[in-house]
Design an enzyme around this catalytic site. Sequence first.
Site, short mmCIF file in Angstrom:
data_model
loop_
_atom_site.label_atom_id
_atom_site.label_comp_id
_atom_site.label_asym_id
_atom_site.label_seq_id
_atom_site.Cartn_x
_atom_site.Cartn_y
_atom_site.Cartn_z
N THR A 128 0.87 -1.18 0.00
CA THR A 128 0.00 0.00 0.00
C THR A 128 0.90 1.23 0.00
O THR A 128 1.56 1.52 1.00
CB THR A 128 -0.90 -0.01 1.24
OG1 THR A 128 -1.63 -1.23 1.22
CG2 THR A 128 -1.87 1.15 1.24
N GLU A 155 -7.39 -9.70 6.89
CA GLU A 155 -6.79 -10.69 7.78
C GLU A 155 -7.90 -11.62 8.27
O GLU A 155 -9.02 -11.18 8.53
CB GLU A 155 -6.13 -9.99 8.97
CG GLU A 155 -4.85 -9.28 8.58
CD GLU A 155 -4.13 -8.69 9.77
OE1 GLU A 155 -4.15 -9.30 10.85
OE2 GLU A 155 -3.57 -7.60 9.60
N CYS A 212 -4.26 -1.92 8.89
CA CYS A 212 -4.53 -1.14 7.67
C CYS A 212 -5.34 0.14 7.90
O CYS A 212 -4.88 1.23 7.57
CB CYS A 212 -5.25 -2.02 6.65
SG CYS A 212 -4.22 -3.37 6.08
C1 UDX Z 1 -8.88 -4.21 5.70
C2 UDX Z 1 -9.68 -4.23 4.39
O1 UDX Z 1 -10.99 -4.76 4.62
C3 UDX Z 1 -8.94 -5.03 3.32
O2 UDX Z 1 -9.66 -4.99 2.10
C4 UDX Z 1 -7.57 -4.40 3.15
O3 UDX Z 1 -6.82 -5.02 2.17
C5 UDX Z 1 -6.82 -4.42 4.47
O4 UDX Z 1 -7.58 -3.71 5.45
P1 UDX Z 1 -8.48 -5.88 7.71
O5 UDX Z 1 -7.60 -4.82 8.31
O6 UDX Z 1 -8.00 -7.29 7.72
O7 UDX Z 1 -8.82 -5.53 6.19
O8 UDX Z 1 -9.85 -5.85 8.54
P2 UDX Z 1 -11.41 -5.57 8.26
O9 UDX Z 1 -12.15 -6.83 8.20
O10 UDX Z 1 -11.60 -4.63 7.12
O11 UDX Z 1 -11.79 -4.82 9.64
C6 UDX Z 1 -11.16 -3.59 9.99
C7 UDX Z 1 -11.67 -3.14 11.33
O12 UDX Z 1 -13.04 -2.73 11.27
C8 UDX Z 1 -11.61 -4.21 12.42
O13 UDX Z 1 -11.19 -3.62 13.64
C9 UDX Z 1 -13.03 -4.71 12.51
O14 UDX Z 1 -13.36 -5.27 13.75
C10 UDX Z 1 -13.80 -3.42 12.26
N1 UDX Z 1 -15.14 -3.67 11.73
C11 UDX Z 1 -15.32 -4.18 10.48
C12 UDX Z 1 -16.25 -3.38 12.52
O15 UDX Z 1 -16.11 -2.93 13.67
N2 UDX Z 1 -17.49 -3.57 11.99
C13 UDX Z 1 -17.71 -4.07 10.74
O16 UDX Z 1 -18.87 -4.22 10.34
C14 UDX Z 1 -16.58 -4.39 9.96
#
Ligand code: UDX
Length: 414
Positions: free
Chosen positions: A111, A140, A245
Amino acid sequence: MGLTTGACFAHLGHVVVCVDNDLTRLEQIKSCAIPIYEVGLDHLVTESIAKNLLSFSSNPSEAVRDADFVFLCLPTPSGEDGKADVSAVIQVAAQIGSDLKGGSVVVNKSTVPVNSAAVVSQLINRPDVAVVSNPEFLREGSAVDDFLNPDRIVIGCIDESAGWRVAELYSSARCPVLLTDPVSAETIKYMANAFLAMKVSFVNEVASYCHVSGGDVLEVMRGLSLDPRIGARFLSPGPGWGGSCFPKDTVAIAASARSLGLDLGLVDQTIVSNRMHQGRVVQFIEEAVGSSVGIPQVSILGLAFKAGTNDTRESPAVALATRLFDRGYKVRAFDPVALAPANSGIEQVFSLEAALTDADVVVIATEWKEFGAITPDMFKMLMRRPVVVDLRHVLDARTLREVGIDVRVLGRQY
Ligand code: UDX
Protein backbone atom coordinates in the site's frame (compact mmCIF):
# COMPACT_ATOMS: atom_id res chain seq x y z
CA MET A 1 0.46 -10.50 3.11
CA GLY A 2 3.50 -11.53 1.08
CA LEU A 3 3.32 -15.12 2.28
CA THR A 4 -0.42 -15.35 1.57
CA THR A 5 0.13 -13.94 -1.92
CA GLY A 6 3.03 -16.32 -2.57
CA ALA A 7 1.26 -19.40 -1.24
CA CYS A 8 -1.94 -18.59 -3.15
CA PHE A 9 -0.09 -18.05 -6.45
CA ALA A 10 1.68 -21.39 -5.87
CA HIS A 11 -1.72 -22.97 -5.19
CA LEU A 12 -2.84 -21.64 -8.60
CA GLY A 13 0.08 -23.54 -10.15
CA HIS A 14 2.75 -20.85 -10.45
CA VAL A 15 6.34 -21.42 -9.33
CA VAL A 16 6.97 -18.96 -6.49
CA VAL A 17 10.01 -17.91 -4.49
CA CYS A 18 9.24 -15.84 -1.36
CA VAL A 19 12.04 -13.55 -0.22
CA ASP A 20 12.46 -12.15 3.29
CA ASN A 21 15.42 -10.66 5.15
CA ASP A 22 14.32 -12.19 8.47
CA LEU A 23 16.19 -15.51 8.55
CA THR A 24 14.44 -16.85 11.66
CA ARG A 25 11.08 -16.21 10.06
CA LEU A 26 12.19 -17.93 6.87
CA GLU A 27 13.34 -21.01 8.77
CA GLN A 28 10.01 -21.16 10.64
CA ILE A 29 8.02 -20.95 7.41
CA LYS A 30 10.21 -23.51 5.62
CA SER A 31 9.46 -25.98 8.37
CA CYS A 32 5.74 -25.10 7.97
CA ALA A 33 5.52 -23.31 11.34
CA ILE A 34 3.63 -20.28 10.08
CA PRO A 35 4.30 -17.30 12.37
CA ILE A 36 0.91 -15.67 11.70
CA TYR A 37 -2.54 -17.09 12.39
CA GLU A 38 -4.37 -17.05 9.06
CA VAL A 39 -7.08 -19.57 8.24
CA GLY A 40 -5.99 -22.05 5.55
CA LEU A 41 -2.52 -20.57 5.07
CA ASP A 42 -0.53 -23.36 6.75
CA HIS A 43 -2.26 -25.91 4.52
CA LEU A 44 -1.44 -23.98 1.33
CA VAL A 45 2.19 -23.49 2.37
CA THR A 46 2.67 -27.18 3.21
CA GLU A 47 0.93 -28.30 0.02
CA SER A 48 2.91 -25.94 -2.22
CA ILE A 49 6.28 -26.78 -0.66
CA ALA A 50 5.52 -30.49 -1.16
CA LYS A 51 4.68 -29.86 -4.84
CA ASN A 52 7.95 -27.91 -5.28
CA LEU A 53 5.98 -24.84 -6.29
CA LEU A 54 6.96 -22.74 -3.28
CA SER A 55 10.46 -22.06 -2.00
CA PHE A 56 12.15 -19.39 0.08
CA SER A 57 15.21 -17.23 -0.13
CA SER A 58 16.89 -14.39 1.71
CA ASN A 59 18.68 -13.16 -1.38
CA PRO A 60 16.56 -10.79 -3.53
CA SER A 61 19.13 -10.50 -6.35
CA GLU A 62 19.27 -14.26 -6.81
CA ALA A 63 15.51 -14.76 -6.46
CA VAL A 64 14.51 -12.20 -9.11
CA ARG A 65 17.05 -13.28 -11.74
CA ASP A 66 14.79 -15.85 -13.43
CA ALA A 67 11.45 -14.36 -12.44
CA ASP A 68 8.89 -13.25 -15.00
CA PHE A 69 7.00 -11.33 -12.31
CA VAL A 70 8.40 -9.77 -9.13
CA PHE A 71 5.80 -8.81 -6.53
CA LEU A 72 6.78 -6.17 -3.98
CA CYS A 73 4.83 -7.04 -0.80
CA LEU A 74 6.77 -4.82 1.55
CA PRO A 75 5.59 -3.09 4.71
CA THR A 76 4.72 0.61 4.50
CA PRO A 77 4.24 1.58 8.16
CA SER A 78 3.23 5.03 9.38
CA GLY A 79 6.14 7.40 8.98
CA GLU A 80 6.72 11.09 9.50
CA ASP A 81 3.45 13.11 9.81
CA GLY A 82 1.46 9.91 9.32
CA LYS A 83 2.63 9.54 5.73
CA ALA A 84 3.44 6.01 4.58
CA ASP A 85 7.08 5.12 5.15
CA VAL A 86 8.14 3.67 1.81
CA SER A 87 11.80 3.15 2.66
CA ALA A 88 11.56 -0.68 2.33
CA VAL A 89 10.00 -0.35 -1.14
CA ILE A 90 12.65 2.16 -2.20
CA GLN A 91 15.50 0.06 -0.87
CA VAL A 92 14.36 -3.15 -2.58
CA ALA A 93 13.48 -1.44 -5.88
CA ALA A 94 16.92 0.17 -5.98
CA GLN A 95 18.58 -3.14 -5.11
CA ILE A 96 16.97 -5.42 -7.70
CA GLY A 97 17.05 -3.19 -10.79
CA SER A 98 20.17 -4.62 -12.41
CA ASP A 99 19.25 -8.24 -11.60
CA LEU A 100 15.84 -8.30 -13.29
CA LYS A 101 15.28 -10.40 -16.36
CA GLY A 102 14.53 -8.45 -19.56
CA GLY A 103 10.78 -8.37 -20.25
CA SER A 104 9.85 -9.10 -16.64
CA VAL A 105 7.20 -7.15 -14.73
CA VAL A 106 7.61 -5.61 -11.28
CA VAL A 107 4.27 -5.59 -9.49
CA ASN A 108 3.70 -3.31 -6.55
CA LYS A 109 1.33 -4.87 -4.02
CA SER A 110 2.38 -2.78 -1.04
CA THR A 111 0.00 0.00 0.00
CA VAL A 112 1.94 2.98 -1.31
CA PRO A 113 1.33 6.68 -1.83
CA VAL A 114 0.28 7.90 -5.25
CA ASN A 115 3.08 8.08 -7.78
CA SER A 116 4.98 5.21 -6.18
CA ALA A 117 4.80 3.16 -9.39
CA ALA A 118 6.64 6.01 -11.12
CA VAL A 119 9.19 6.17 -8.28
CA VAL A 120 9.77 2.39 -8.42
CA SER A 121 10.13 2.60 -12.19
CA GLN A 122 12.80 5.31 -11.86
CA LEU A 123 14.69 3.34 -9.22
CA ILE A 124 14.63 0.17 -11.28
CA ASN A 125 15.75 2.20 -14.24
CA ARG A 126 15.17 -0.53 -16.80
CA PRO A 127 13.27 0.41 -19.98
CA ASP A 128 12.83 -3.32 -20.67
CA VAL A 129 10.99 -3.95 -17.37
CA ALA A 130 7.40 -2.76 -16.80
CA VAL A 131 6.13 -1.60 -13.41
CA VAL A 132 2.51 -2.36 -12.55
CA SER A 133 0.48 -1.42 -9.50
CA ASN A 134 -1.77 -4.23 -8.21
CA PRO A 135 -3.19 -3.32 -4.78
CA GLU A 136 -4.42 -6.13 -2.55
CA PHE A 137 -7.72 -6.13 -0.72
CA LEU A 138 -7.07 -9.11 1.56
CA ARG A 139 -8.70 -9.06 4.97
CA GLU A 140 -6.79 -10.69 7.78
CA GLY A 141 -8.57 -13.83 8.89
CA SER A 142 -10.00 -14.46 5.42
CA ALA A 143 -6.99 -13.51 3.31
CA VAL A 144 -6.71 -16.87 1.53
CA ASP A 145 -10.37 -16.89 0.58
CA ASP A 146 -10.21 -13.23 -0.48
CA PHE A 147 -7.22 -14.02 -2.70
CA LEU A 148 -8.78 -17.05 -4.34
CA ASN A 149 -12.25 -15.49 -4.67
CA PRO A 150 -11.62 -11.77 -5.14
CA ASP A 151 -14.43 -9.30 -5.80
CA ARG A 152 -12.20 -7.31 -8.16
CA ILE A 153 -8.66 -7.18 -9.47
CA VAL A 154 -7.26 -3.69 -9.85
CA ILE A 155 -4.25 -3.16 -12.07
CA GLY A 156 -2.61 0.20 -12.65
CA CYS A 157 -0.24 0.32 -15.59
CA ILE A 158 1.17 2.40 -18.37
CA ASP A 159 2.08 -0.64 -20.44
CA GLU A 160 -1.31 -2.33 -20.97
CA SER A 161 0.12 -5.61 -22.19
CA ALA A 162 2.15 -5.92 -18.96
CA GLY A 163 -1.06 -5.17 -17.03
CA TRP A 164 -2.95 -7.96 -18.81
CA ARG A 165 -0.08 -10.38 -18.20
CA VAL A 166 -0.43 -9.69 -14.47
CA ALA A 167 -4.23 -10.14 -14.70
CA GLU A 168 -3.72 -13.55 -16.33
CA LEU A 169 -1.86 -14.77 -13.23
CA TYR A 170 -5.23 -14.72 -11.47
CA SER A 171 -6.73 -16.87 -14.23
CA SER A 172 -9.06 -18.78 -11.95
CA ALA A 173 -10.71 -15.65 -10.53
CA ARG A 174 -14.22 -14.91 -11.70
CA CYS A 175 -14.45 -11.19 -11.07
CA PRO A 176 -14.13 -7.87 -12.88
CA VAL A 177 -10.61 -6.76 -13.78
CA LEU A 178 -10.11 -3.02 -13.71
CA LEU A 179 -7.16 -1.94 -15.82
CA THR A 180 -6.40 1.68 -15.05
CA ASP A 181 -3.54 4.13 -14.62
CA PRO A 182 -1.10 3.60 -11.72
CA VAL A 183 -2.14 6.69 -9.71
CA SER A 184 -5.82 5.68 -9.83
CA ALA A 185 -4.96 2.12 -8.76
CA GLU A 186 -2.92 3.41 -5.82
CA THR A 187 -5.77 5.77 -4.87
CA ILE A 188 -8.39 3.00 -5.02
CA LYS A 189 -6.60 1.06 -2.29
CA TYR A 190 -6.45 3.99 0.12
CA MET A 191 -9.96 5.23 -0.59
CA ALA A 192 -11.46 1.74 -0.20
CA ASN A 193 -10.01 1.50 3.30
CA ALA A 194 -10.97 5.10 4.13
CA PHE A 195 -14.55 4.49 2.97
CA LEU A 196 -14.89 1.25 4.94
CA ALA A 197 -13.44 2.88 8.07
CA MET A 198 -15.93 5.72 7.61
CA LYS A 199 -18.79 3.20 7.28
CA VAL A 200 -17.81 1.47 10.53
CA SER A 201 -17.42 4.80 12.31
CA PHE A 202 -20.86 5.79 11.08
CA VAL A 203 -22.34 2.59 12.48
CA ASN A 204 -20.61 3.19 15.80
CA GLU A 205 -22.06 6.70 15.93
CA VAL A 206 -25.52 5.21 15.30
CA ALA A 207 -24.94 2.90 18.30
CA SER A 208 -24.01 5.85 20.51
CA TYR A 209 -27.01 7.81 19.24
CA CYS A 210 -29.35 4.89 20.03
CA HIS A 211 -27.81 4.67 23.49
CA VAL A 212 -28.96 8.19 24.32
CA SER A 213 -32.11 8.36 22.16
CA GLY A 214 -33.68 5.04 23.17
CA GLY A 215 -33.51 3.31 19.78
CA ASP A 216 -32.16 -0.15 19.08
CA VAL A 217 -29.00 -0.06 16.98
CA LEU A 218 -29.55 -3.51 15.47
CA GLU A 219 -33.08 -2.62 14.36
CA VAL A 220 -31.79 0.64 12.91
CA MET A 221 -28.97 -1.11 11.06
CA ARG A 222 -31.38 -3.71 9.71
CA GLY A 223 -33.57 -0.90 8.42
CA LEU A 224 -30.62 0.84 6.83
CA SER A 225 -29.14 -2.31 5.31
CA LEU A 226 -32.35 -3.06 3.37
CA ASP A 227 -31.58 -0.01 1.26
CA PRO A 228 -29.36 -1.49 -1.47
CA ARG A 229 -27.56 1.84 -1.75
CA ILE A 230 -26.30 1.29 1.81
CA GLY A 231 -25.98 -2.52 1.82
CA ALA A 232 -25.69 -4.94 4.70
CA ARG A 233 -21.94 -5.46 4.91
CA PHE A 234 -19.62 -3.57 7.25
CA LEU A 235 -22.52 -2.49 9.40
CA SER A 236 -21.59 -4.18 12.67
CA PRO A 237 -21.15 -1.83 15.60
CA GLY A 238 -18.12 -2.63 17.73
CA PRO A 239 -15.35 -1.17 19.89
CA GLY A 240 -13.99 0.90 16.98
CA TRP A 241 -11.93 -0.06 13.98
CA GLY A 242 -8.29 -1.10 14.21
CA GLY A 243 -5.74 -3.41 12.66
CA SER A 244 -2.71 -2.95 10.48
CA CYS A 245 -4.53 -1.14 7.67
CA PHE A 246 -7.42 1.21 8.53
CA PRO A 247 -5.57 3.29 11.16
CA LYS A 248 -2.40 3.60 9.08
CA ASP A 249 -4.12 4.12 5.73
CA THR A 250 -6.67 6.73 6.85
CA VAL A 251 -3.87 8.79 8.41
CA ALA A 252 -1.67 8.31 5.33
CA ILE A 253 -4.28 9.39 2.78
CA ALA A 254 -5.19 12.44 4.88
CA ALA A 255 -1.48 13.33 5.18
CA SER A 256 -0.95 12.78 1.46
CA ALA A 257 -3.88 15.11 0.68
CA ARG A 258 -2.54 17.76 3.04
CA SER A 259 0.84 17.63 1.34
CA LEU A 260 -1.03 18.32 -1.91
CA GLY A 261 -2.77 21.32 -0.32
CA LEU A 262 -6.10 19.62 0.36
CA ASP A 263 -7.94 18.75 3.56
CA LEU A 264 -10.00 15.55 3.43
CA GLY A 265 -12.58 16.60 5.99
CA LEU A 266 -14.48 13.31 6.04
CA VAL A 267 -11.38 11.15 6.43
CA ASP A 268 -10.01 13.46 9.15
CA GLN A 269 -13.31 13.26 11.02
CA THR A 270 -13.47 9.48 10.62
CA ILE A 271 -10.19 9.25 12.53
CA VAL A 272 -11.52 11.63 15.21
CA SER A 273 -14.83 9.74 15.38
CA ASN A 274 -13.05 6.44 15.99
CA ARG A 275 -11.06 7.95 18.85
CA MET A 276 -14.21 9.51 20.36
CA HIS A 277 -16.02 6.21 20.06
CA GLN A 278 -13.32 4.37 21.99
CA GLY A 279 -13.69 6.98 24.76
CA ARG A 280 -17.46 6.43 24.84
CA VAL A 281 -16.94 2.66 25.03
CA VAL A 282 -14.72 3.09 28.10
CA GLN A 283 -17.45 5.25 29.67
CA PHE A 284 -20.05 2.59 28.86
CA ILE A 285 -17.91 -0.06 30.59
CA GLU A 286 -17.41 2.20 33.59
CA GLU A 287 -21.21 2.56 33.86
CA ALA A 288 -21.43 -1.25 33.91
CA VAL A 289 -18.77 -1.50 36.63
CA GLY A 290 -20.72 1.01 38.73
CA SER A 291 -19.56 1.52 42.26
CA SER A 292 -17.96 -1.46 43.88
CA VAL A 293 -15.87 -2.07 46.93
CA GLY A 294 -12.13 -2.30 46.22
CA ILE A 295 -10.48 -2.23 42.81
CA PRO A 296 -12.85 -3.65 40.21
CA GLN A 297 -11.66 -6.64 38.17
CA VAL A 298 -12.50 -6.24 34.48
CA SER A 299 -11.94 -9.17 32.14
CA ILE A 300 -11.57 -8.55 28.44
CA LEU A 301 -12.48 -11.39 26.09
CA GLY A 302 -10.48 -10.93 22.92
CA LEU A 303 -7.26 -9.10 22.23
CA ALA A 304 -7.00 -9.44 18.43
CA PHE A 305 -8.32 -6.46 16.46
CA LYS A 306 -10.96 -8.80 15.02
CA ALA A 307 -11.70 -12.53 15.05
CA GLY A 308 -9.73 -14.91 12.85
CA THR A 309 -6.32 -13.36 13.46
CA ASN A 310 -3.70 -13.10 16.20
CA ASP A 311 -2.87 -9.55 15.11
CA THR A 312 -3.10 -6.99 17.93
CA ARG A 313 -1.74 -4.05 15.97
CA GLU A 314 -3.93 -1.01 16.73
CA SER A 315 -6.39 -3.40 18.30
CA PRO A 316 -9.36 -1.62 19.91
CA ALA A 317 -9.49 -4.48 22.42
CA VAL A 318 -5.94 -3.78 23.57
CA ALA A 319 -6.55 0.00 23.55
CA LEU A 320 -9.60 -0.57 25.73
CA ALA A 321 -7.76 -2.86 28.14
CA THR A 322 -4.88 -0.38 28.44
CA ARG A 323 -7.21 2.57 29.05
CA LEU A 324 -9.04 0.67 31.77
CA PHE A 325 -5.73 -0.32 33.37
CA ASP A 326 -4.60 3.32 33.27
CA ARG A 327 -7.83 4.28 35.02
CA GLY A 328 -6.96 2.01 37.92
CA TYR A 329 -8.88 -1.19 37.16
CA LYS A 330 -7.41 -4.66 37.45
CA VAL A 331 -7.49 -5.89 33.86
CA ARG A 332 -7.30 -9.48 32.76
CA ALA A 333 -7.60 -10.72 29.18
CA PHE A 334 -8.15 -13.92 27.28
CA ASP A 335 -7.83 -14.52 23.56
CA PRO A 336 -7.78 -17.93 21.84
CA VAL A 337 -4.71 -16.98 19.78
CA ALA A 338 -3.51 -13.41 20.41
CA LEU A 339 -1.13 -12.32 23.15
CA ALA A 340 -1.27 -9.17 25.26
CA PRO A 341 1.53 -6.71 24.49
CA ALA A 342 4.43 -6.95 26.94
CA ASN A 343 4.47 -4.46 29.85
CA SER A 344 0.91 -3.34 29.13
CA GLY A 345 -0.29 -4.08 32.65
CA ILE A 346 -2.83 -6.54 31.24
CA GLU A 347 -2.82 -9.91 32.98
CA GLN A 348 -3.10 -12.55 30.26
CA VAL A 349 -4.93 -15.76 31.06
CA PHE A 350 -5.25 -18.83 28.87
CA SER A 351 -8.77 -20.12 29.42
CA LEU A 352 -12.27 -18.70 29.47
CA GLU A 353 -12.73 -20.06 32.99
CA ALA A 354 -9.68 -18.19 34.25
CA ALA A 355 -10.90 -15.01 32.55
CA LEU A 356 -14.36 -15.18 34.10
CA THR A 357 -13.32 -16.17 37.61
CA ASP A 358 -14.02 -13.39 40.14
CA ALA A 359 -14.57 -10.79 37.43
CA ASP A 360 -16.82 -7.83 38.27
CA VAL A 361 -17.43 -7.14 34.59
CA VAL A 362 -16.65 -9.15 31.46
CA VAL A 363 -16.20 -7.22 28.21
CA ILE A 364 -16.44 -9.01 24.88
CA ALA A 365 -14.09 -7.05 22.65
CA THR A 366 -13.39 -9.48 19.77
CA GLU A 367 -16.09 -11.49 18.00
CA TRP A 368 -14.59 -14.99 18.50
CA LYS A 369 -17.42 -17.53 18.06
CA GLU A 370 -16.58 -19.38 21.28
CA PHE A 371 -17.50 -16.31 23.34
CA GLY A 372 -21.07 -16.70 22.07
CA ALA A 373 -21.17 -20.21 23.55
CA ILE A 374 -20.50 -19.17 27.15
CA THR A 375 -23.37 -20.56 29.20
CA PRO A 376 -25.41 -18.60 31.78
CA ASP A 377 -24.05 -20.96 34.45
CA MET A 378 -20.46 -20.06 33.62
CA PHE A 379 -21.20 -16.35 34.01
CA LYS A 380 -23.17 -16.94 37.22
CA MET A 381 -20.85 -19.42 38.89
CA LEU A 382 -17.48 -17.96 37.98
CA MET A 383 -17.99 -14.20 38.07
CA ARG A 384 -18.27 -12.13 41.21
CA ARG A 385 -21.45 -10.67 39.70
CA PRO A 386 -22.68 -11.52 36.21
CA VAL A 387 -22.33 -8.22 34.34
CA VAL A 388 -21.29 -8.55 30.70
CA VAL A 389 -20.64 -5.78 28.16
CA ASP A 390 -21.03 -7.30 24.72
CA LEU A 391 -19.33 -4.93 22.29
CA ARG A 392 -19.48 -7.44 19.43
CA HIS A 393 -23.09 -8.70 19.58
CA VAL A 394 -22.04 -12.33 19.99
CA LEU A 395 -24.38 -13.15 22.87
CA ASP A 396 -28.10 -13.76 22.83
CA ALA A 397 -28.53 -10.82 25.18
CA ARG A 398 -32.31 -11.05 25.61
CA THR A 399 -32.25 -14.72 26.63
CA LEU A 400 -29.30 -14.23 28.98
CA ARG A 401 -30.99 -11.25 30.63
CA GLU A 402 -34.09 -13.39 31.26
CA VAL A 403 -31.97 -15.76 33.34
CA GLY A 404 -30.32 -13.02 35.38
CA ILE A 405 -27.19 -12.11 33.42
CA ASP A 406 -26.85 -8.34 33.16
CA VAL A 407 -25.82 -8.14 29.49
CA ARG A 408 -25.26 -4.63 28.21
CA VAL A 409 -24.95 -3.67 24.55
CA LEU A 410 -24.20 -0.11 23.46
CA GLY A 411 -27.23 1.19 21.59
CA ARG A 412 -29.71 -1.48 22.67
CA GLN A 413 -32.43 -1.01 25.24
CA TYR A 414 -33.86 -3.95 27.14
C1 UDX B 1 -8.88 -4.21 5.70
C2 UDX B 1 -9.68 -4.23 4.39
O1 UDX B 1 -10.99 -4.76 4.62
C3 UDX B 1 -8.94 -5.03 3.32
O2 UDX B 1 -9.66 -4.99 2.10
C4 UDX B 1 -7.57 -4.40 3.15
O3 UDX B 1 -6.82 -5.02 2.17
C5 UDX B 1 -6.82 -4.42 4.47
O4 UDX B 1 -7.58 -3.71 5.45
P1 UDX B 1 -8.48 -5.88 7.71
O5 UDX B 1 -7.60 -4.82 8.31
O6 UDX B 1 -8.00 -7.29 7.72
O7 UDX B 1 -8.82 -5.53 6.19
O8 UDX B 1 -9.85 -5.85 8.54
P2 UDX B 1 -11.41 -5.57 8.26
O9 UDX B 1 -12.15 -6.83 8.20
O10 UDX B 1 -11.60 -4.63 7.12
O11 UDX B 1 -11.79 -4.82 9.64
C6 UDX B 1 -11.16 -3.59 9.99
C7 UDX B 1 -11.67 -3.14 11.33
O12 UDX B 1 -13.04 -2.73 11.27
C8 UDX B 1 -11.61 -4.21 12.42
O13 UDX B 1 -11.19 -3.62 13.64
C9 UDX B 1 -13.03 -4.71 12.51
O14 UDX B 1 -13.36 -5.27 13.75
C10 UDX B 1 -13.80 -3.42 12.26
N1 UDX B 1 -15.14 -3.67 11.73
C11 UDX B 1 -15.32 -4.18 10.48
C12 UDX B 1 -16.25 -3.38 12.52
O15 UDX B 1 -16.11 -2.93 13.67
N2 UDX B 1 -17.49 -3.57 11.99
C13 UDX B 1 -17.71 -4.07 10.74
O16 UDX B 1 -18.87 -4.22 10.34
C14 UDX B 1 -16.58 -4.39 9.96
